[in-house]
Write a protein that holds these residues in place. Structure first.
Motif, PDB file in Angstrom:
ATOM      1  N   GLU A  17       0.820  -1.211   0.000  1.00 29.72           N
ATOM      2  CA  GLU A  17       0.000   0.000   0.000  1.00 29.72           C
ATOM      3  C   GLU A  17       0.858   1.268   0.000  1.00 29.72           C
ATOM      4  O   GLU A  17       0.605   2.197  -0.778  1.00 29.72           O
ATOM      5  CB  GLU A  17      -0.947   0.004   1.212  1.00 29.72           C
ATOM      6  N   ARG A  18       1.850   1.315   0.862  1.00 33.90           N
ATOM      7  CA  ARG A  18       2.703   2.510   0.941  1.00 33.90           C
ATOM      8  C   ARG A  18       3.479   2.695  -0.358  1.00 33.90           C
ATOM      9  O   ARG A  18       3.626   3.813  -0.845  1.00 33.90           O
ATOM     10  CB  ARG A  18       3.663   2.401   2.116  1.00 33.90           C
ATOM     11  N   ASP A  19       3.952   1.604  -0.932  1.00 37.71           N
ATOM     12  CA  ASP A  19       4.698   1.695  -2.195  1.00 37.71           C
ATOM     13  C   ASP A  19       3.820   2.243  -3.313  1.00 37.71           C
ATOM     14  O   ASP A  19       4.277   3.061  -4.118  1.00 37.71           O
ATOM     15  CB  ASP A  19       5.246   0.322  -2.592  1.00 37.71           C
ATOM     16  N   LEU A  20       2.568   1.794  -3.367  1.00 33.42           N
ATOM     17  CA  LEU A  20       1.664   2.287  -4.407  1.00 33.42           C
ATOM     18  C   LEU A  20       1.350   3.757  -4.179  1.00 33.42           C
ATOM     19  O   LEU A  20       1.333   4.547  -5.128  1.00 33.42           O
ATOM     20  CB  LEU A  20       0.383   1.444  -4.456  1.00 33.42           C
ATOM     21  N   ALA A  21       1.136   4.146  -2.935  1.00 31.94           N
ATOM     22  CA  ALA A  21       0.884   5.563  -2.629  1.00 31.94           C
ATOM     23  C   ALA A  21       2.072   6.420  -3.063  1.00 31.94           C
ATOM     24  O   ALA A  21       1.893   7.496  -3.655  1.00 31.94           O
ATOM     25  CB  ALA A  21       0.591   5.736  -1.143  1.00 31.94           C
ATOM     26  N   GLU A  22       3.273   5.963  -2.800  1.00 32.83           N
ATOM     27  CA  GLU A  22       4.471   6.703  -3.200  1.00 32.83           C
ATOM     28  C   GLU A  22       4.610   6.760  -4.719  1.00 32.83           C
ATOM     29  O   GLU A  22       4.998   7.788  -5.280  1.00 32.83           O
ATOM     30  CB  GLU A  22       5.709   6.083  -2.570  1.00 32.83           C
ATOM     31  N   PHE A  23       4.285   5.657  -5.387  1.00 31.69           N
ATOM     32  CA  PHE A  23       4.328   5.639  -6.849  1.00 31.69           C
ATOM     33  C   PHE A  23       3.371   6.690  -7.415  1.00 31.69           C
ATOM     34  O   PHE A  23       3.736   7.475  -8.298  1.00 31.69           O
ATOM     35  CB  PHE A  23       3.951   4.251  -7.377  1.00 31.69           C
ATOM     36  N   ASP A  46      -9.470   3.693   0.283  1.00 36.93           N
ATOM     37  CA  ASP A  46      -9.402   2.986   1.557  1.00 36.93           C
ATOM     38  C   ASP A  46      -7.969   2.517   1.732  1.00 36.93           C
ATOM     39  O   ASP A  46      -7.083   2.947   0.995  1.00 36.93           O
ATOM     40  CB  ASP A  46     -10.440   1.849   1.672  1.00 36.93           C
ATOM     41  N   GLU A  47      -7.709   1.647   2.675  1.00 41.76           N
ATOM     42  CA  GLU A  47      -6.329   1.269   2.989  1.00 41.76           C
ATOM     43  C   GLU A  47      -5.545   0.774   1.777  1.00 41.76           C
ATOM     44  O   GLU A  47      -4.367   1.092   1.615  1.00 41.76           O
ATOM     45  CB  GLU A  47      -6.313   0.195   4.076  1.00 41.76           C
ATOM     46  N   SER A  48      -6.201   0.019   0.898  1.00 42.16           N
ATOM     47  CA  SER A  48      -5.462  -0.573  -0.216  1.00 42.16           C
ATOM     48  C   SER A  48      -5.995  -0.199  -1.596  1.00 42.16           C
ATOM     49  O   SER A  48      -5.465  -0.646  -2.606  1.00 42.16           O
ATOM     50  CB  SER A  48      -5.459  -2.102  -0.082  1.00 42.16           C
ATOM     51  N   THR A  49      -7.011   0.646  -1.660  1.00 43.11           N
ATOM     52  CA  THR A  49      -7.624   1.014  -2.932  1.00 43.11           C
ATOM     53  C   THR A  49      -7.327   2.476  -3.251  1.00 43.11           C
ATOM     54  O   THR A  49      -7.544   3.356  -2.418  1.00 43.11           O
ATOM     55  CB  THR A  49      -9.148   0.798  -2.891  1.00 43.11           C
ATOM     56  N   PHE A  50      -6.842   2.693  -4.453  1.00 41.84           N
ATOM     57  CA  PHE A  50      -6.462   4.024  -4.907  1.00 41.84           C
ATOM     58  C   PHE A  50      -7.133   4.279  -6.254  1.00 41.84           C
ATOM     59  O   PHE A  50      -7.604   3.343  -6.907  1.00 41.84           O
ATOM     60  CB  PHE A  50      -4.946   4.108  -5.081  1.00 41.84           C
ATOM     61  N   ALA A  51      -7.136   5.530  -6.667  1.00 40.89           N
ATOM     62  CA  ALA A  51      -7.683   5.865  -7.983  1.00 40.89           C
ATOM     63  C   ALA A  51      -6.963   7.085  -8.526  1.00 40.89           C
ATOM     64  O   ALA A  51      -6.392   7.877  -7.771  1.00 40.89           O
ATOM     65  CB  ALA A  51      -9.178   6.122  -7.904  1.00 40.89           C
TER      66      ALA A  51
END
Length: 102
Positions: A17-23, A46-51
């Motif tokens: 999750e943190r890696d995707l947020a940073e990406f 949410d914790e693991s879902t991004f858009a």
């Protein structure tokens, strides 16, 4: 003027999750070089879902963005970060309010 957009939903692999947020945060610098990407937002649902939501004046600009830097980077890093392939929805913008735009 913005007329079309993309809604791209991505799900992080457990523990990534943190890696995707940073990406996604870092991807902003790539779209800064795309003048036809009128608006671009990376959000966490949410914790693991991004858009990602982005807006464009026309279909040609939207297509150019899809094959541009963020699309290429997501295709490259996706298998490492994402639980499944991105869900990409093509949307029509009905109304907008952006700084400095009519």
């Amino acid at each position: 003027m913005v007329n079309v957009g993309l809604w791209v939903r991505v799900q992080a692999k457990p523990g990534r999750e943190r890696d995707l947020a940073e990406f996604l945060t870092g991807a902003r610098s790539v779209v800064e070089d795309e003048p036809e990407t009128v608006a671009w937002f990376a959000v966490q649902l949410d914790e693991s879902t991004f858009a990602i939501f982005d807006a464009f004046p026309d279909d040609a600009s939207r297509r150019a963005h899809l094959v541009g830097g963020v699309g290429k980077a997501l295709a490259e890093k996706g298998p490492e970060l994402l639980r499944e392939p991105p869900s990409i929805e093509y949307v029509d913008v009905l109304a907008s309010k952006l700084p400095g735009r009519a």
